[in-house]
Write a protein that holds these residues in place. Structure first.
Motif, PDB file in Angstrom:
ATOM      1  N   SER A  94     -48.170   4.601  -5.597  1.00  0.00           N
ATOM      2  CA  SER A  94     -49.081   3.496  -5.304  1.00  0.00           C
ATOM      3  C   SER A  94     -48.331   2.179  -5.240  1.00  0.00           C
ATOM      4  CB  SER A  94     -50.159   3.393  -6.392  1.00  0.00           C
ATOM      5  OG  SER A  94     -50.784   4.635  -6.619  1.00  0.00           O
ATOM      6  N   LEU A 104     -47.884  -1.572  -6.295  1.00  0.00           N
ATOM      7  CA  LEU A 104     -48.223  -2.225  -7.550  1.00  0.00           C
ATOM      8  C   LEU A 104     -49.417  -3.160  -7.390  1.00  0.00           C
ATOM      9  CD1 LEU A 104     -47.464  -2.451 -10.509  1.00  0.00           C
ATOM     10  CD2 LEU A 104     -45.858  -4.285  -9.920  1.00  0.00           C
ATOM     11  N   SER A 164     -55.908   0.552  -7.472  1.00  0.00           N
ATOM     12  CA  SER A 164     -55.804   1.642  -8.442  1.00  0.00           C
ATOM     13  C   SER A 164     -54.916   1.279  -9.626  1.00  0.00           C
ATOM     14  CB  SER A 164     -55.258   2.900  -7.754  1.00  0.00           C
ATOM     15  OG  SER A 164     -53.947   2.676  -7.251  1.00  0.00           O
ATOM     16  N   LEU A 165     -54.070   0.266  -9.456  1.00  0.00           N
ATOM     17  CA  LEU A 165     -53.178  -0.135 -10.537  1.00  0.00           C
ATOM     18  C   LEU A 165     -53.570  -1.481 -11.140  1.00  0.00           C
ATOM     19  CD1 LEU A 165     -49.618   0.939  -9.266  1.00  0.00           C
ATOM     20  CD2 LEU A 165     -51.290   2.212 -10.612  1.00  0.00           C
ATOM     21  N   VAL A 198     -53.060  -1.483 -14.898  1.00  0.00           N
ATOM     22  CA  VAL A 198     -51.631  -1.497 -15.232  1.00  0.00           C
ATOM     23  C   VAL A 198     -51.041  -2.877 -14.998  1.00  0.00           C
ATOM     24  CG1 VAL A 198     -49.365  -0.606 -14.555  1.00  0.00           C
ATOM     25  CG2 VAL A 198     -51.305   0.963 -14.802  1.00  0.00           C
ATOM     26  N   ARG A 199     -51.388  -3.466 -13.849  1.00  0.00           N
ATOM     27  CA  ARG A 199     -50.870  -4.802 -13.528  1.00  0.00           C
ATOM     28  C   ARG A 199     -51.344  -5.825 -14.563  1.00  0.00           C
ATOM     29  NH1 ARG A 199     -52.498  -4.346  -8.909  1.00  0.00           N
ATOM     30  NH2 ARG A 199     -54.269  -5.767  -8.960  1.00  0.00           N
ATOM     31  N   ALA A 239     -45.943   8.285 -17.323  1.00  0.00           N
ATOM     32  CA  ALA A 239     -46.315   7.897 -15.956  1.00  0.00           C
ATOM     33  C   ALA A 239     -46.508   9.135 -15.084  1.00  0.00           C
ATOM     34  CB  ALA A 239     -45.241   7.000 -15.360  1.00  0.00           C
ATOM     35  N   ASP A 269     -47.382   8.415 -11.756  1.00  0.00           N
ATOM     36  CA  ASP A 269     -47.291   7.759 -10.459  1.00  0.00           C
ATOM     37  C   ASP A 269     -45.835   7.356 -10.264  1.00  0.00           C
ATOM     38  OD1 ASP A 269     -49.137   6.045  -8.285  1.00  0.00           O
ATOM     39  OD2 ASP A 269     -47.229   5.099  -8.786  1.00  0.00           O
ATOM     40  N   THR A 325     -44.381   4.978  -8.626  1.00  0.00           N
ATOM     41  CA  THR A 325     -44.110   3.549  -8.810  1.00  0.00           C
ATOM     42  C   THR A 325     -43.974   3.201 -10.286  1.00  0.00           C
ATOM     43  OG1 THR A 325     -45.263   2.965  -6.766  1.00  0.00           O
ATOM     44  CG2 THR A 325     -44.997   1.218  -8.399  1.00  0.00           C
ATOM     45  N   LEU A 326     -44.914   3.676 -11.102  1.00  0.00           N
ATOM     46  CA  LEU A 326     -44.878   3.369 -12.529  1.00  0.00           C
ATOM     47  C   LEU A 326     -43.711   4.058 -13.224  1.00  0.00           C
ATOM     48  CD1 LEU A 326     -48.673   3.495 -13.467  1.00  0.00           C
ATOM     49  CD2 LEU A 326     -47.291   1.594 -12.615  1.00  0.00           C
TER      50      LEU A 326
END
Length: 265
Positions: free
Chosen positions: A82, A84, A88-89, A92-93, A230, A232, A234-235
């Motif tokens: 994904s 950032l 969906s994040l 997280v962000r 994680a 994902d 990206t994460l």
């Protein structure tokens, strides 16, 4: 010209060699015969999706490389990748922003696998005040920024030690991931750091970044944090690097900068 795509067996053999695992050792771990694993590596047998994931887990493959292994075997990847800034994040962000803000007045930043800064707090800006503003133009790469002779390198009093630390960190990441981008970046920064960068040892229990600044020298310890579970890509590739003062004078200077605003370059 023609290009070749590695087979799943070739990828597995490459990762097993990189991890210094024997076929027997790995086969015992995943509960298959050495003969079957050998046949999978040579292409004489087709591994199931479950076996590939089990092998990837025991070989400690990063999520990006697990997806690549599945694709090479004709299976769909199972780990999302994904942006950032995607909805969906959002959570997280928000959590990352909370951590960065909460670390002020000390510098903190979020970097991706290759060391490009994707988020930072306000305390980072004063450290870049010594440089041409072009160095603050995204993407900012922490390895290039630290070691390039026209960036922070001339201002780092313990450059040999810090360069050795960063080069070693890149070597470890390149070996862990097999990412050709990291291999290229490693070759680049080795040229900046010099041949002797990895041979210098520190008398400190924790190596500080010793940065010269007109307002006063700063000595900063660095810590690195990763997401623990994680799923994902990206994460999985993000790191939070935080800096804390190594002495009282550094703490006082950082407090002053945050209270009074960005210092003059």
């Amino acid at each position: 010209m023609t290009s070749t795509v590695a087979s799943p067996g070739e990828l597995l053999r490459g990762w097993r060699t990189r991890r210094r695992r024997s076929q027997m050792d790995l086969a015992l771990d995943v509960g298959v015969s050495t003969r079957h694993l050998s046949f999978v590596e040579t292409g004489r047998s087709r591994a199931s999706r479950e076996l590939l994931l089990d092998l990837a887990d025991h070989l400690e493959l990063p999520l990006r490389e697990r997806n690549a292994l599945l694709l090479a075997a004709g299976f769909a990847p199972i780990y999302a990748e994904s942006r950032l800034d995607s909805a969906s994040l959002d959570a997280v962000r928000g959590a990352l922003g909370h951590l960065l803000d909460g670390h002020e007045p000390f510098p903190a930043l979020v970097i991706d696998r290759c060391g490009d800064v994707v988020m930072s707090n306000r305390a980072v800006a004063p450290l870049l005040g010594l440089l041409d503003p072009a160095w603050s133009t995204p993407p900012v790469n922490v390895y290039r920024l630290s070691l390039h002779p026209q960036a922070l390198a001339p201002h780092i009093r313990n450059l040999d030690q810090w360069a050795g630390h960063l080069v070693h960190r890149l070597e470890r990441l390149a070996d862990l991931t097999g990412d050709p981008r990291l291999t290229a970046l490693l070759a680049e920064v080795r040229g900046y750091a010099g041949a002797d960068a990895t041979t210098v040892r520190s008398e400190h229990v924790v190596l500080p970044l010793h940065l010269a600044h007109p307002d006063g020298d700063l000595r900063l310890y660095s810590t690195i944090t990763h997401f623990g579970a994680a799923w994902d890509v990206t994460l999985d590739e993000l790191s939070i690097e935080t800096f804390v003062p190594a002495d009282a004078s550094t703490r006082a200077l950082l407090d002053t900068w945050m209270r009074d605003g960005r210092p003059a370059a």
